[in-house]
Design a protein around this motif. Structure first.
Motif, PDB file in Angstrom:
ATOM      1  N   ARG A 101      42.598  31.851  42.315  1.00 44.04           N
ATOM      2  CA  ARG A 101      42.935  31.945  40.894  1.00 44.04           C
ATOM      3  C   ARG A 101      44.066  30.984  40.548  1.00 44.04           C
ATOM      4  O   ARG A 101      44.023  30.291  39.524  1.00 44.04           O
ATOM      5  CB  ARG A 101      43.333  33.387  40.551  1.00 44.04           C
ATOM      6  CG  ARG A 101      43.860  33.581  39.165  1.00 44.04           C
ATOM      7  CD  ARG A 101      42.835  33.344  38.074  1.00 44.04           C
ATOM      8  NE  ARG A 101      41.941  34.483  37.928  1.00 44.04           N
ATOM      9  CZ  ARG A 101      40.747  34.436  37.330  1.00 44.04           C
ATOM     10  NH1 ARG A 101      40.324  33.296  36.820  1.00 44.04           N
ATOM     11  NH2 ARG A 101      39.991  35.496  37.252  1.00 44.04           N
ATOM     12  N   ASP A 107      31.530  36.196  38.906  1.00 45.42           N
ATOM     13  CA  ASP A 107      31.231  34.781  38.668  1.00 45.42           C
ATOM     14  C   ASP A 107      30.170  34.291  39.654  1.00 45.42           C
ATOM     15  O   ASP A 107      29.291  33.513  39.293  1.00 45.42           O
ATOM     16  CB  ASP A 107      32.496  33.926  38.812  1.00 45.42           C
ATOM     17  CG  ASP A 107      33.493  34.190  37.699  1.00 45.42           C
ATOM     18  OD1 ASP A 107      33.127  34.898  36.732  1.00 45.42           O
ATOM     19  OD2 ASP A 107      34.630  33.706  37.792  1.00 45.42           O
ATOM     20  N   CYS A 111      45.239  40.804  42.256  1.00 48.10           N
ATOM     21  CA  CYS A 111      44.385  40.263  43.328  1.00 48.10           C
ATOM     22  C   CYS A 111      43.023  40.968  43.309  1.00 48.10           C
ATOM     23  O   CYS A 111      41.980  40.331  43.514  1.00 48.10           O
ATOM     24  CB  CYS A 111      45.024  40.472  44.696  1.00 48.10           C
ATOM     25  SG  CYS A 111      46.529  39.530  44.955  1.00 48.10           S
ATOM     26  N   ASP A 144      40.916  39.803  40.374  1.00 49.82           N
ATOM     27  CA  ASP A 144      40.377  38.470  40.645  1.00 49.82           C
ATOM     28  C   ASP A 144      39.255  38.516  41.685  1.00 49.82           C
ATOM     29  O   ASP A 144      38.364  37.672  41.676  1.00 49.82           O
ATOM     30  CB  ASP A 144      41.487  37.525  41.106  1.00 49.82           C
ATOM     31  CG  ASP A 144      42.356  37.079  39.939  1.00 49.82           C
ATOM     32  OD1 ASP A 144      41.887  37.157  38.785  1.00 49.82           O
ATOM     33  OD2 ASP A 144      43.497  36.657  40.173  1.00 49.82           O
ATOM     34  N   THR A 145      39.312  39.489  42.571  1.00 54.39           N
ATOM     35  CA  THR A 145      38.232  39.630  43.546  1.00 54.39           C
ATOM     36  C   THR A 145      36.962  40.124  42.853  1.00 54.39           C
ATOM     37  O   THR A 145      35.855  39.656  43.140  1.00 54.39           O
ATOM     38  CB  THR A 145      38.649  40.587  44.680  1.00 54.39           C
ATOM     39  OG1 THR A 145      39.922  40.170  45.178  1.00 54.39           O
ATOM     40  CG2 THR A 145      37.634  40.564  45.811  1.00 54.39           C
ATOM     41  N   ARG A 184      35.606  37.190  41.056  1.00 49.19           N
ATOM     42  CA  ARG A 184      34.949  36.299  42.012  1.00 49.19           C
ATOM     43  C   ARG A 184      33.507  36.759  42.254  1.00 49.19           C
ATOM     44  O   ARG A 184      32.574  35.956  42.239  1.00 49.19           O
ATOM     45  CB  ARG A 184      35.734  36.382  43.324  1.00 49.19           C
ATOM     46  CG  ARG A 184      35.616  35.209  44.219  1.00 49.19           C
ATOM     47  CD  ARG A 184      36.908  34.932  44.982  1.00 49.19           C
ATOM     48  NE  ARG A 184      37.427  35.974  45.833  1.00 49.19           N
ATOM     49  CZ  ARG A 184      37.071  36.171  47.108  1.00 49.19           C
ATOM     50  NH1 ARG A 184      36.137  35.442  47.669  1.00 49.19           N
ATOM     51  NH2 ARG A 184      37.648  37.116  47.815  1.00 49.19           N
ATOM     52  N   SER A 202      41.608  35.699  46.739  1.00 49.41           N
ATOM     53  CA  SER A 202      41.409  35.704  45.287  1.00 49.41           C
ATOM     54  C   SER A 202      42.649  35.191  44.564  1.00 49.41           C
ATOM     55  O   SER A 202      42.547  34.428  43.602  1.00 49.41           O
ATOM     56  CB  SER A 202      41.086  37.117  44.803  1.00 49.41           C
ATOM     57  OG  SER A 202      39.949  37.608  45.464  1.00 49.41           O
ATOM     58  N   MET A 218      37.748  29.815  33.159  1.00 47.98           N
ATOM     59  CA  MET A 218      38.194  29.603  34.540  1.00 47.98           C
ATOM     60  C   MET A 218      37.263  30.351  35.493  1.00 47.98           C
ATOM     61  O   MET A 218      37.401  31.539  35.693  1.00 47.98           O
ATOM     62  CB  MET A 218      39.609  30.152  34.671  1.00 47.98           C
ATOM     63  CG  MET A 218      40.426  29.432  35.693  1.00 47.98           C
ATOM     64  SD  MET A 218      41.969  30.262  36.085  1.00 47.98           S
ATOM     65  CE  MET A 218      42.640  30.752  34.511  1.00 47.98           C
ATOM     66  N   ASN A 219      36.302  29.619  36.028  1.00 44.75           N
ATOM     67  CA  ASN A 219      35.281  30.247  36.852  1.00 44.75           C
ATOM     68  C   ASN A 219      35.638  30.190  38.338  1.00 44.75           C
ATOM     69  O   ASN A 219      36.013  29.133  38.831  1.00 44.75           O
ATOM     70  CB  ASN A 219      33.952  29.525  36.630  1.00 44.75           C
ATOM     71  CG  ASN A 219      32.882  30.477  36.197  1.00 44.75           C
ATOM     72  OD1 ASN A 219      32.979  31.678  36.490  1.00 44.75           O
ATOM     73  ND2 ASN A 219      31.881  29.992  35.519  1.00 44.75           N
ATOM     74  N   LEU A 220      35.503  31.315  39.032  1.00 48.29           N
ATOM     75  CA  LEU A 220      35.808  31.311  40.459  1.00 48.29           C
ATOM     76  C   LEU A 220      34.527  31.077  41.265  1.00 48.29           C
ATOM     77  O   LEU A 220      34.094  31.924  42.041  1.00 48.29           O
ATOM     78  CB  LEU A 220      36.504  32.619  40.855  1.00 48.29           C
ATOM     79  CG  LEU A 220      37.857  32.863  40.177  1.00 48.29           C
ATOM     80  CD1 LEU A 220      38.513  34.128  40.689  1.00 48.29           C
ATOM     81  CD2 LEU A 220      38.787  31.680  40.376  1.00 48.29           C
ATOM     82  N   VAL A 221      33.922  29.937  41.023  1.00 45.95           N
ATOM     83  CA  VAL A 221      32.737  29.518  41.778  1.00 45.95           C
ATOM     84  C   VAL A 221      32.961  28.065  42.160  1.00 45.95           C
ATOM     85  O   VAL A 221      33.466  27.275  41.358  1.00 45.95           O
ATOM     86  CB  VAL A 221      31.460  29.630  40.914  1.00 45.95           C
ATOM     87  CG1 VAL A 221      30.240  29.245  41.719  1.00 45.95           C
ATOM     88  CG2 VAL A 221      31.291  31.042  40.375  1.00 45.95           C
TER      89      VAL A 221
END
Lengths: 394, 373
Positions: free
Chosen positions: B289, A306, A296, A299-300, A303, B285, B1-4
């Motif tokens: 994801r 990105d 997590c 991925d933060t 984030r 997140s 894989m973009n987190l936007v």
């Protein structure tokens, strides 16, 4: 245009990178921090020098000071080409990451011309003189005194937690130039040559053993007033800008590659197997919880990264990195002790293998993570006030 | 894989947020809870907005906007505690037919689902099964023309209002899924009264006759695929609910005065609130994801990768939503214990959502197994 640049850089890198610089670092100490006090292997120095010659140790800094003068896109292309060739960084350190960018933003033309070229070439290694025995979380209460005497300041006091103070050539240092009034006012940001008479450095031994931290003692140290960054008595805002930078850096530095694989292997070896799984379901649960939280957290970070690449302003998520990254690392090191059981008790051999001894030292060292660079409690204060908008006590 | 988020996704989010703000107050939720219902009108409005077909292909009445878009809708519905049957009809029912139905079944049923006409429920829980999907004692006995189903299912989400059931049953040694008309001969449904007031039912099958074509293709792997995706979607709903409960708590900290100051000025409470914020961002997140993974092509979006992502998201969301729920009551003080205050609605939904498709302990154990420890 960018493609032509990329093409040219690729060939240039292939031609100029020494063979060993295309292999992963065998040990963190192999990376070049520059400076006058350490000797580096010949190929490390050659790699640094050839990169510095094109300004590629500081790709986006202006050419006028010896930087690469690259646009952001070109700098990204360079980074990608370097990654594609698995190239080691030619030079790292607080000069490139902290004081250099600050000087570019806040420094006078004279200071820039004097210091930026030697940072880019790796000739001078820098350290940071912020914390004092009486000024930790409450940094603004720092008391190292700087009194004017002619064209100099005369410094008296003590700094602590100076990372690599014994290996650095210069220090950027916060001093008190005005002891009256609000404590945030009256602080000045200075550049100090560590070779000045009256400067003494002593390494600090931690509960985990040797450390890069030092104490720095200052007795009647003369620093020219010309070395002030910004204005006299107005150094606090500058210092704070740098601190924020430091906190983002700290978040991601703890995790070592293969940490979790090592933990799984250790758990299977120490606790045994049932149906090919770690036999102890309680430890299994804690391992899963840790790894899920790590996922997590990663991925933060992704984030935020990105979002930044898409040109978004940093969101609220960025304020959590220092706090959570350090808590995670502590949990990881502590859980490793639980897994190792009695083998977690070694300080030196025999009776304990290198991995076990390292795990124990790592655990001890990790306790400092939630203190250095702003304690967890200070981070939570920042989140509560700046992100959540909770009121101050009136 | 973009987190936007793309512009299109941002628009979906804004539309969903506006919709919930203007059409679904907590007063509505409370009234529905007391009556044990949801709004058919709102369900049709959601269909008109295209939300019931975000992950269904266009030729079957969907828009194909994808799972991240669906995540944004679910988050807003969660924020508003909307009890409309998205989880049962779309995340479970629609997915089961989409992944396991014949061409004829897909063509007939999916447009009716996306238009809001038909409600579907998945009956897969049985007494003593806890969270294990393969714990099935319901029997599917072959007849000449099809199967006879016998058994009892519990906690069937949306089961009382559904038009169509997807039922798990053992055909010999094989777990299979069957489409069963909810009002068919031999089907008895009894409403369960749960904490969150939402539709759930016990479904008893007394020798229900279904044709051979009622069997979906895919068995246990299909069931896992459907439930893993629904679990990820549920995570988005939970994320919305925990965010709203946290916001409500934060507002209270800023306005409630004790000792002559807002209680949110006390460091003890500030740090607790800041920790909740951090945990919610981490949960966000994981949920994001997982949804982004579902929008990836099949070579990346494997069943195994989806299972891991589902367990990460559900473990984190289950743990975090309960933390937020409990902290919310504590920070509200006495008023938080009263039925009159809305925070209790979130606390009760939190517990039900936590226990749906596996709690944190279950998913941590599954995550460990999937990762070889």
């Amino acid at each position: 245009m960018l493609d032509a640049f990329r093409e040219e850089v690729r060939h240039w890198l292939q031609k100029n990178a020494p063979p060993r610089m295309r292999t992963p670092l065998a040990h963190p100490d192999e990376v070049c921090w520059g400076g006058k006090k350490l000797q580096y292997p010949e190929d490390v120095v050659r790699w640094r020098d050839v990169m510095a010659e094109r300004g590629f140790t500081a790709p986006t800094w202006p050419k006028a000071y010896g930087g690469g003068g690259l646009s952001k896109d070109e700098a990204r292309a360079l980074a990608e080409e370097m990654a594609a060739l698995s190239l080691r960084p030619p030079l790292v350190g607080f000069g490139l990451s902290m004081i250099g960018p600050l000087l570019l933003q806040e420094g006078s033309e004279e200071l820039k011309r004097r210091h930026l070229p030697s940072i880019i070439k790796g000739e001078i290694r820098w350290c940071q003189g912020y914390s004092e025995p009486g000024a930790g979380s409450d940094l603004a209460s720092l008391a190292t005194r700087a009194k004017r005497d002619g064209s100099d300041f005369v410094l008296n006091g003590q700094k602590i937690w100076t990372s690599y103070g014994d290996k650095a050539d210069w220090m950027f240092i916060l001093v008190r130039t005005n002891p009256t009034g609000k404590k945030q006012d009256g602080i000045t940001f200075l550049l100090m040559d560590m070779a000045t008479p009256g400067v003494a450095v002593k390494p600090i031994r931690l509960i985990s053993g040797a450390s890069p931290f030092c104490e720095t003692f200052l007795q009647d140290v003369r620093v020219p007033i010309a070395n002030v960054v910004g204005e006299v008595d107005h150094g606090w805002a500058i210092a704070r800008a740098l601190l924020g930078h430091e906190r983002t850096m700290i978040a991601d530095v703890f995790k070592e590659k293969g940490d979790f694989e090592r933990m799984v292997a250790a758990a299977k070896a120490s606790l045994g197997l049932v149906e090919r799984r770690v036999a102890d379901p309680v430890v299994r649960d804690r391992m899963a919880q840790l790894e899920i939280d790590q996922s997590c957290f990663d991925d933060t970070l992704a984030r935020a990264r990105d979002g930044a690449q898409a040109g978004h302003k940093p969101g609220h998520e960025s304020s959590i990195f220092k706090y959570y990254g350090t808590e995670l690392n502590q949990r990881r090191r502590d859980l490793m002790m639980t897994i190792l059981g009695p083998q977690a008790t070694g300080w030196e051999g025999p009776g304990y293998d290198d991995g076990e001894l390292k795990a124990t030292r790592d655990w001890l060292r990790s306790r400092g993570n939630t203190i250095e660079g702003g304690t967890s409690e200070v981070q939570l204060n920042i989140i509560a006030k700046r992100v959540l908008g909770l009121p101050n006590v009136t | 894989m973009n987190l936007v988020l793309s512009d299109e996704q941002e628009m979906v989010r804004t539309a969903a947020r506006d919709f919930v703000a203007s059409r679904s107050s907590l007063k509505r939720i409370r009234a529905l809870r007391d009556a044990g219902e949801f709004s058919r009108d709102l369900w049709r409005e959601m269909a008109d907005l295209g939300w019931l077909g975000l992950t269904a292909p266009e030729e079957l009445g969907g828009s194909g906007l994808g799972y991240v878009a669906q995540m944004l809708v679910l988050e807003e519905l969660g924020r508003g505690l909307c009890p409309e049957p998205f989880l049962s009809t779309i995340l479970l029912g629609q997915a089961a037919i989409l992944f396991g139905g014949s061409a004829a079944q897909r063509n007939e049923l999916l447009p009716q689902v996306a238009s809001g006409e038909k409600l579907v429920a998945l009956a897969c829980d049985e007494e003593g099964g806890r969270f294990e999907l393969d714990h099935v004692t319901t029997k599917a006995t072959p007849t000449g023309a099809g199967f006879t189903l016998r058994g009892t299912k519990g906690h069937v989400l949306g089961g009382a209002s559904a038009d169509l059931l997807v039922v798990t049953a053992m055909a010999g040694e094989t777990l299979d899924l069957f489409l069963v008309p909810a009002n068919g001969v031999g089907v008895e449904r009894e409403r369960e009264r749960r904490l969150d007031g939402r539709d759930a039912a016990e479904v008893r099958l007394y020798g229900v006759e279904v044709p051979a074509a009622a069997r979906l293709e895919g068995g246990l792997p299909l069931l896992r695929r459907v439930v893993d995706r629904a679990t990820i979607g549920l995570g988005a709903e939970m994320l919305g609910a925990m965010s709203a409960a946290f916001q409500m708590t934060l507002d209270y900290l800023k306005t409630r005065v004790q000792f002559g100051v807002p209680i949110g000025s006390f460091q003890a409470l500030q740090h607790r609130a800041a920790r909740l914020f951090v945990e919610i961002e981490l949960a966000r997140s994981a949920v994001w994801r997982a949804h982004a993974l579902l929008d990836e092509p099949a070579d990346l979006c494997t069943d195994d990768a989806v299972a891991r992502a589902a367990s990460v998201a559900k473990a984190k969301c289950s743990e975090t939503i309960m933390l937020v729920a409990h902290e919310a009551i504590q920070m509200h003080g006495g008023i938080g214990m009263t039925d009159e205050h809305d925070i209790g609605l979130f606390v009760k939904r939190a517990r039900v959502a936590e226990m749906t498709f596996g709690d944190a302990l279950f998913h941590r154990d599954r995550f460990a197994a999937l990762n070889g420890f």
